[in-house]
Design a protein around this motif. Structure first.
Motif, short mmCIF file in Angstrom:
data_model
loop_
_atom_site.label_atom_id
_atom_site.label_comp_id
_atom_site.label_asym_id
_atom_site.label_seq_id
_atom_site.Cartn_x
_atom_site.Cartn_y
_atom_site.Cartn_z
N ILE A 79 0.98 -1.30 0.01
CA ILE A 79 0.11 -0.15 0.19
C ILE A 79 1.61 1.50 -0.17
O ILE A 79 0.73 1.97 -0.86
CB ILE A 79 -1.11 0.33 1.35
N ARG A 80 2.08 1.34 0.82
CA ARG A 80 2.63 2.22 1.41
C ARG A 80 3.81 2.71 -0.34
O ARG A 80 3.43 3.19 -1.22
CB ARG A 80 3.58 2.19 2.37
N ALA A 81 4.03 1.46 -0.73
CA ALA A 81 4.83 1.77 -2.11
C ALA A 81 3.83 2.82 -3.58
O ALA A 81 4.03 3.26 -3.57
CB ALA A 81 5.37 0.13 -2.10
N TYR A 82 2.81 1.51 -3.41
CA TYR A 82 2.13 2.28 -4.45
C TYR A 82 0.81 3.83 -4.12
O TYR A 82 1.18 4.24 -5.21
CB TYR A 82 0.52 1.09 -4.36
N ALA A 83 1.76 3.97 -3.19
CA ALA A 83 1.11 5.54 -3.10
C ALA A 83 1.87 6.39 -3.33
O ALA A 83 2.29 7.39 -4.04
CB ALA A 83 0.68 6.08 -1.36
N LEU A 84 3.34 6.24 -2.66
CA LEU A 84 4.62 7.11 -2.86
C LEU A 84 5.05 6.79 -4.57
O LEU A 84 5.26 7.92 -4.83
CB LEU A 84 5.69 6.21 -1.84
N ILE A 85 4.78 5.73 -5.14
CA ILE A 85 5.07 6.12 -7.01
C ILE A 85 4.45 6.23 -7.51
O ILE A 85 4.17 7.81 -8.09
CB ILE A 85 4.78 4.16 -7.28
N THR A 86 3.00 6.99 -7.03
CA THR A 86 1.41 7.01 -7.56
C THR A 86 2.33 8.85 -7.12
O THR A 86 1.96 10.43 -8.55
CB THR A 86 0.06 7.04 -6.63
N VAL A 87 2.31 8.93 -6.53
CA VAL A 87 3.75 10.30 -5.78
C VAL A 87 4.54 10.98 -6.57
O VAL A 87 4.14 12.19 -7.45
CB VAL A 87 3.67 11.20 -4.35
N ALA A 88 5.23 9.84 -7.02
CA ALA A 88 6.30 10.42 -8.12
C ALA A 88 5.96 10.83 -9.06
O ALA A 88 6.25 11.30 -9.93
CB ALA A 88 7.51 9.21 -8.08
N PHE A 89 4.35 9.92 -10.08
CA PHE A 89 4.15 10.20 -10.49
C PHE A 89 3.61 11.30 -11.26
O PHE A 89 3.60 12.05 -12.19
CB PHE A 89 2.66 9.36 -11.02
N ALA A 90 3.31 11.69 -9.85
CA ALA A 90 2.68 13.59 -10.14
C ALA A 90 4.00 14.46 -10.31
O ALA A 90 4.33 15.35 -10.73
CB ALA A 90 2.25 13.96 -8.74
N ILE A 91 5.16 13.88 -9.01
CA ILE A 91 5.96 14.83 -9.69
C ILE A 91 6.33 14.76 -11.07
O ILE A 91 7.51 15.98 -11.59
CB ILE A 91 7.47 14.26 -9.01
N ILE A 92 6.94 13.45 -12.29
CA ILE A 92 7.19 14.31 -13.11
C ILE A 92 5.90 14.23 -14.06
O ILE A 92 6.67 15.25 -15.09
CB ILE A 92 7.21 11.96 -14.16
N GLY A 93 4.64 14.55 -13.59
CA GLY A 93 3.86 15.63 -14.33
C GLY A 93 4.47 16.96 -14.34
O GLY A 93 4.39 17.47 -15.60
N GLY A 94 4.91 17.21 -13.84
CA GLY A 94 6.03 18.76 -13.23
C GLY A 94 6.46 18.73 -13.79
O GLY A 94 6.58 19.89 -14.70
N LEU A 95 7.25 17.87 -13.83
CA LEU A 95 8.52 18.24 -14.71
C LEU A 95 7.65 18.04 -16.80
O LEU A 95 8.78 18.27 -17.70
CB LEU A 95 9.24 16.55 -14.51
N VAL A 96 6.95 17.29 -16.63
CA VAL A 96 6.28 17.57 -18.56
C VAL A 96 5.81 18.68 -18.31
O VAL A 96 6.37 19.51 -18.96
CB VAL A 96 5.52 15.82 -18.65
N VAL A 97 5.39 19.78 -17.26
CA VAL A 97 4.98 20.85 -18.07
C VAL A 97 5.19 22.31 -17.52
O VAL A 97 5.45 23.07 -18.41
CB VAL A 97 3.75 21.16 -16.75
N MET A 98 6.93 21.85 -16.73
CA MET A 98 7.98 23.29 -17.13
C MET A 98 8.92 22.74 -18.16
O MET A 98 9.60 23.79 -18.28
CB MET A 98 8.69 22.70 -15.28
N LEU A 99 8.61 21.87 -18.84
CA LEU A 99 9.75 21.81 -20.43
C LEU A 99 9.24 22.49 -21.11
O LEU A 99 7.45 22.41 -21.73
CB LEU A 99 9.44 20.18 -21.42
#
Lengths: 99, 128
Positions: A79-99
């Motif tokens: 459960i914890r791993a899944y939630a934290l990787i989902t948060v990582a996806f939000a951060i990756i999304g932020g990088l996509v927006v910044m490009l």
């Protein structure tokens, strides 16, 4: 108890649906990499998105035996791993927006 | 909101207090967590779609602001999902009431405000 297999089965299907949602997110995050004129930054982000999706899939696979057990075991670290990787996806999304 | 933060990194502590509940309740809690994760993933997908498919909006950088807001919201939903799961699991073990949460209401209102802002920009564009 009626239908003892129903709860584990529903849970297995919930994991599967969630994995499919994650696949859509990973493809969206990786999409800039297939644009004309994509550079190393886009490739790196796409790689991170695919890696994140692979990690989520690995967590779901790791969880599967616990659901198949005769007395299903409650989830713990998955459960914890899944939630934290989902948060990582939000951060990756932020990088996509910044490009 | 994140009072149970330490519990996340010490999964064993969650399995020593109280008594083990019927596994069906634990699995239901797990499915609720996964439903929240899907909600978070949908918000993240929305943010990515905004950044990639919307034309530049009349107000400077509004498109990027909406995208980042959706991404942050998605990340928050995922964090809150694991926190709520841990609290519910603990409540079931101790036999107390399940945790109450204002989060669904706050999320609904936030998304509604965002939708109103979007409608406003579209109208602004049509009428201006």
């Amino acid at each position: 108890m009626r239908d003892p297999g129903a709860a584990p089965e529903r849970t297995r299907l919930a994991w599967r649906r969630t994995g499919m949602s994650a696949a859509a997110v990973a493809l969206l995050a990786g999409r800039p990499a297939v644009h004309p004129g994509a550079g190393p930054a886009e490739w790196l982000i796409a790689g991170a998105a695919m890696g994140g999706w692979a990690a989520l899939t690995a967590v779901a696979l790791h969880r599967a035996p616990g659901l198949r057990a005769r007395t299903p075991r409650p989830a713990g670290r998955a459960i914890r791993a899944y939630a934290l990787i989902t948060v990582a996806f939000a951060i990756i999304g932020g990088l996509v927006v910044m490009l | 909101m994140f009072g149970g933060l330490l519990q996340w990194f010490d999964p064993e502590s969650a399995h020593t207090e109280g008594t083990t509940p019927d596994y069906r309740f634990s699995l239901a809690n797990e499915r609720t967590f996964l439903a929240w994760i899907r909600t978070g993933l949908a918000l993240i997908a929305g943010g990515l779609a905004c950044a990639q498919f919307l034309p530049p909006l009349p107000i400077a950088r509004l498109r990027e602001i909406i995208a980042i807001a959706l991404l942050v919201l998605g990340g928050l939903v995922a964090l809150r999902a694991v926190d709520h799961w841990a609290r519910a699991e603990r409540a079931m073990r101790l036999g107390v009431d399940l945790p109450r949460s204002r989060f669904p209401a706050v999320l609904a209102i936030t998304v509604a405000i965002g939708a109103v802002v979007l409608v406003g920009t579209v109208l602004h564009r049509v009428l201006a």
